[in-house]
Design a protein around this motif. Structure first.
Motif, mmCIF file in Angstrom:
data_model
loop_
_atom_site.group_PDB
_atom_site.id
_atom_site.type_symbol
_atom_site.label_atom_id
_atom_site.label_comp_id
_atom_site.label_asym_id
_atom_site.label_seq_id
_atom_site.Cartn_x
_atom_site.Cartn_y
_atom_site.Cartn_z
ATOM 1 N N LEU A 15 4.148 5.184 -5.835
ATOM 2 C CA LEU A 15 3.743 5.413 -7.290
ATOM 3 C C LEU A 15 2.295 6.279 -7.595
ATOM 4 O O LEU A 15 2.700 6.728 -8.722
ATOM 5 N N GLN A 16 1.690 6.447 -7.104
ATOM 6 C CA GLN A 16 0.586 7.654 -7.279
ATOM 7 C C GLN A 16 1.198 8.934 -7.445
ATOM 8 O O GLN A 16 0.772 9.670 -8.135
ATOM 9 N N GLU A 17 1.511 9.213 -6.218
ATOM 10 C CA GLU A 17 1.991 10.811 -6.424
ATOM 11 C C GLU A 17 3.824 10.700 -6.910
ATOM 12 O O GLU A 17 3.522 11.761 -7.591
ATOM 13 N N SER A 60 3.876 1.317 -1.064
ATOM 14 C CA SER A 60 4.132 1.160 -2.791
ATOM 15 C C SER A 60 3.846 2.042 -3.538
ATOM 16 O O SER A 60 3.729 3.031 -4.177
ATOM 17 N N LYS A 61 1.993 1.391 -3.238
ATOM 18 C CA LYS A 61 1.280 2.125 -4.656
ATOM 19 C C LYS A 61 1.456 3.479 -4.210
ATOM 20 O O LYS A 61 0.783 4.223 -5.449
ATOM 21 N N SER A 62 0.682 3.992 -3.047
ATOM 22 C CA SER A 62 0.760 5.776 -3.049
ATOM 23 C C SER A 62 1.525 5.553 -3.287
ATOM 24 O O SER A 62 1.810 7.407 -3.783
ATOM 25 N N THR A 117 3.379 9.873 -10.365
ATOM 26 C CA THR A 117 2.528 9.510 -11.106
ATOM 27 C C THR A 117 1.770 10.847 -11.728
ATOM 28 O O THR A 117 2.395 11.581 -12.929
ATOM 29 N N GLN A 118 1.856 11.983 -10.157
ATOM 30 C CA GLN A 118 0.880 12.996 -10.128
ATOM 31 C C GLN A 118 2.479 13.664 -10.456
ATOM 32 O O GLN A 118 2.127 15.026 -11.159
ATOM 33 N N ASN A 119 3.495 14.229 -9.587
ATOM 34 C CA ASN A 119 4.033 14.061 -9.876
ATOM 35 C C ASN A 119 4.534 14.214 -11.414
ATOM 36 O O ASN A 119 4.559 15.434 -12.532
ATOM 37 N N GLN A 120 4.745 13.493 -11.227
ATOM 38 C CA GLN A 120 5.043 13.662 -13.432
ATOM 39 C C GLN A 120 4.592 14.197 -14.065
ATOM 40 O O GLN A 120 4.668 15.155 -15.408
ATOM 41 N N GLN A 138 0.799 -1.228 -0.438
ATOM 42 C CA GLN A 138 -0.205 -0.015 0.226
ATOM 43 C C GLN A 138 0.714 1.126 0.286
ATOM 44 O O GLN A 138 0.822 2.161 -0.532
#
Length: 115
Positions: free
Chosen positions: A47-49, A43-45, A51-54, A41
């Motif tokens: 990765l989501q952060e 790692s998932k958050s 992705t948003q930064n990207q 979980q």
């Protein structure tokens, strides 16, 4: 024919397996999940952060690229204006020369020389 030595090697294995305790399997599964789930979980958050930064970074890059394009078009316009000014100066010089030649020819006509 099929002899007594042709029996399958797996024959009788099923009877040799101990009975599977479904409660134990369930508890082992829950233990395994509870051990790995928090890390997954996190790692998932993360990765989501990321992705948003990207996405934000890509949008910023696109804005910067459009600014550079605007700068290039402004430079092109400036070059066009300086070229127009150069040709305008040439036209003014040609007009001045033509006026000077007209005056000279007028003076020559007044002097009685026909051109």
């Amino acid at each position: 024919g099929v002899g007594p030595n042709d029996a399958s090697p797996d024959e009788g294995v099923v009877e040799d397996l101990p009975l599977i305790d479904e409660k134990a399997v369930e508890q082992l599964t829950e233990g395994l999940i509870s051990h790995y789930l928090p890390d997954l979980q996190r790692s998932k958050s993360a990765l989501q952060e990321l992705t948003q930064n990207q996405v934000v970074l890509l949008e910023t890059l696109e804005q910067e690229i459009s600014k550079f394009k605007e700068c290039n078009s402004i430079l092109d316009i400036n070059a066009l204006f300086s070229e127009a000014k150069h040709y305008h100066n040439k036209l003014v010089n040609i007009r001045n020369e033509m006026m000077m030649l007209h005056e000279k020819t007028s003076k020559l006509k007044v002097s009685g020389i026909n051109i």
